[in-house]
Design an enzyme around this catalytic site. Structure first.
Site, short mmCIF file in Angstrom:
data_model
loop_
_atom_site.label_atom_id
_atom_site.label_comp_id
_atom_site.label_asym_id
_atom_site.label_seq_id
_atom_site.Cartn_x
_atom_site.Cartn_y
_atom_site.Cartn_z
N ARG A 172 0.83 -1.19 0.00
CA ARG A 172 0.00 0.00 0.00
C ARG A 172 0.88 1.25 0.00
O ARG A 172 1.94 1.28 0.64
CB ARG A 172 -0.94 0.02 1.22
CG ARG A 172 -2.09 -0.97 1.11
CD ARG A 172 -3.03 -0.62 -0.04
NE ARG A 172 -4.14 -1.55 -0.19
CZ ARG A 172 -4.15 -2.59 -1.02
NH1 ARG A 172 -3.08 -2.84 -1.77
NH2 ARG A 172 -5.21 -3.37 -1.11
N HIS B 62 -1.00 0.22 -10.22
CA HIS B 62 -1.72 -0.70 -9.32
C HIS B 62 -2.23 -1.93 -10.09
O HIS B 62 -3.41 -2.27 -10.03
CB HIS B 62 -2.88 0.01 -8.63
CG HIS B 62 -3.27 -0.63 -7.33
ND1 HIS B 62 -3.73 0.09 -6.25
CD2 HIS B 62 -3.27 -1.92 -6.92
CE1 HIS B 62 -4.00 -0.72 -5.24
NE2 HIS B 62 -3.72 -1.96 -5.63
#
Length: 361
Positions: free
Chosen positions: A276, A324
């Site tokens: 993250r 991502h």
């Protein structure tokens, strides 16, 4: 309205009728017969033999079309509701399937399932103090390990084989005979030794690397040579050739990759973040790269996504950015998990990836 009868009334009638049918069928046939592998039914078919849908499932995922197509073949008795504006139909749905951010938006407005199957590995949007926790929640598990391992391995090989330099040499019509490196003997530090971290370590182990993991507790973990706690992160990072972050987004993991961490790394180290973005102090990473205290970095996750065009990451030297994509939710795999957990839910069993809200990770 359908055939002159309101849809909400039809749903209520379907719930009553299907519930009665299911109760009679369960009384007539024990579960070990329904799920007998000797029957030869595919896993999805066995699940649906047990569970004729009593109510529709709320599907709230960007890949809803693909999910419905797959389940139409393997679990055709499932009816999905997708229109979250249809309040009565949403309230009929005791099972939700999809993205946590979309679920959070419903939960905050008073809707609640009995069970929610997330299509994400992370569940941070559902952990707000404003949201209820008196429902069953299961994370997406067992589906991200290989894609993330392939992403990480590709980056390790790109560096050791000097693939970018060779591509540049070709573009300049230069003969590049510099010897490549090998992964064997390299020290890889995987920060996050949970299910995904163990899978990544398992894919890297055949290359002869030395694997150290970081987890909540220091304990023996499959595929790792050693596992330490976050308190020892900077200590074990000092001799790492590659650092791979796979940690989830929690208060305990925010800003852990700071100036002190990057100062502890040796100049030839590579930092890869597929966990993250909140774990990395952006300015600290940029400074380490600009000052040559880090050989290179690869980021697939960011504090803000999409990454703003004015963000300094775009022009930071030796920094590779991807959008991502390291751990995609593969529809066929998440559908298999959903149907398996559907069987477990209706049998009253523990769910794969079930979350304890008191200790969510």
């Amino acid at each position: 309205m359908r055939n002159g009868v309101p849809i909400a009334s039809q749903n209520a009638a379907r719930i009553r009728d299907a519930g009665a049918i299911r109760d009679r069928s369960l009384a007539a046939a024990p579960c070990d017969r329904v799920f007998d592998h000797a029957n030869g039914f595919p896993p999805h078919k066995r699940a649906l033999e047990f569970f004729r849908m009593r109510f529709p499932v709320l599907l709230i995922d960007p890949q809803a079309t693909d999910i419905k197509h797959i389940l139409a073949q393997s679990a055709p008795d499932i009816e999905f509701i997708e229109d979250i504006g249809d309040v009565e139909s949403v309230r009929q749905c005791e099972i939700w399937f999809g993205a946590p951010d979309k679920a959070a938006a419903l939960l905050v407005n008073g809707f609640k399932p009995r069970w929610f199957q997330s299509t994400w590995a992370g569940i941070r949007p559902l952990l707000s103090d404003r949201l209820p926790t008196d429902y069953r929640l299961s994370r997406a598990v067992g589906i991200f390990g290989q894609p993330i391992a392939e992403y990480v391995l590709a980056r390790l090989l790109e560096h050791s084989q000097q693939l970018r330099a060779r591509a540049l040499s070709q573009a300049h019509q230069e003969w590049n005979a510099s010897l490549p490196g090998v992964l064997s003997g390299s020290k890889v530090l995987i920060v996050g030794a949970g299910e995904i971290g163990q899978s990544v370590a398992g894919y890297l182990r055949p290359f002869g690397v030395r694997l150290t993991g970081v987890a909540t507790l220091a304990r023996p973990v499959p595929n790792f040579d050693a596992v330490v706690t976050l308190a020892d992160l900077c200590t074990v990072a000092t001799d790492a050739d590659y650092v791979v972050n796979i940690l989830p987004d929690t208060t305990a993991t925010t800003d852990i990759f700071d100036d002190a961490f990057f100062a502890a790394l040796k100049p030839g180290a590579i930092f890869i973040n597929v966990g993250r973005g909140s774990a990395v102090v952006d300015r600290a990473l940029i400074s380490a790269l600009e000052q040559g205290r880090l050989a290179a970095a690869v980021l697939d996750v960011f504090r803000e996504e999409p990454l703003p065009v004015a963000h300094p990451f775009w022009t930071t030297p030796r920094l590779t950015l991807t959008g991502h994509i390291a751990g995609p939710t593969i529809p066929s795999l998440i559908c298999g998990l959903f149907v398996e957990n559907l069987r477990r839910f209706n049998a009253g069993d523990a769910l794969k990836g079930e979350v304890d809200f008191l200790r969510p990770y």
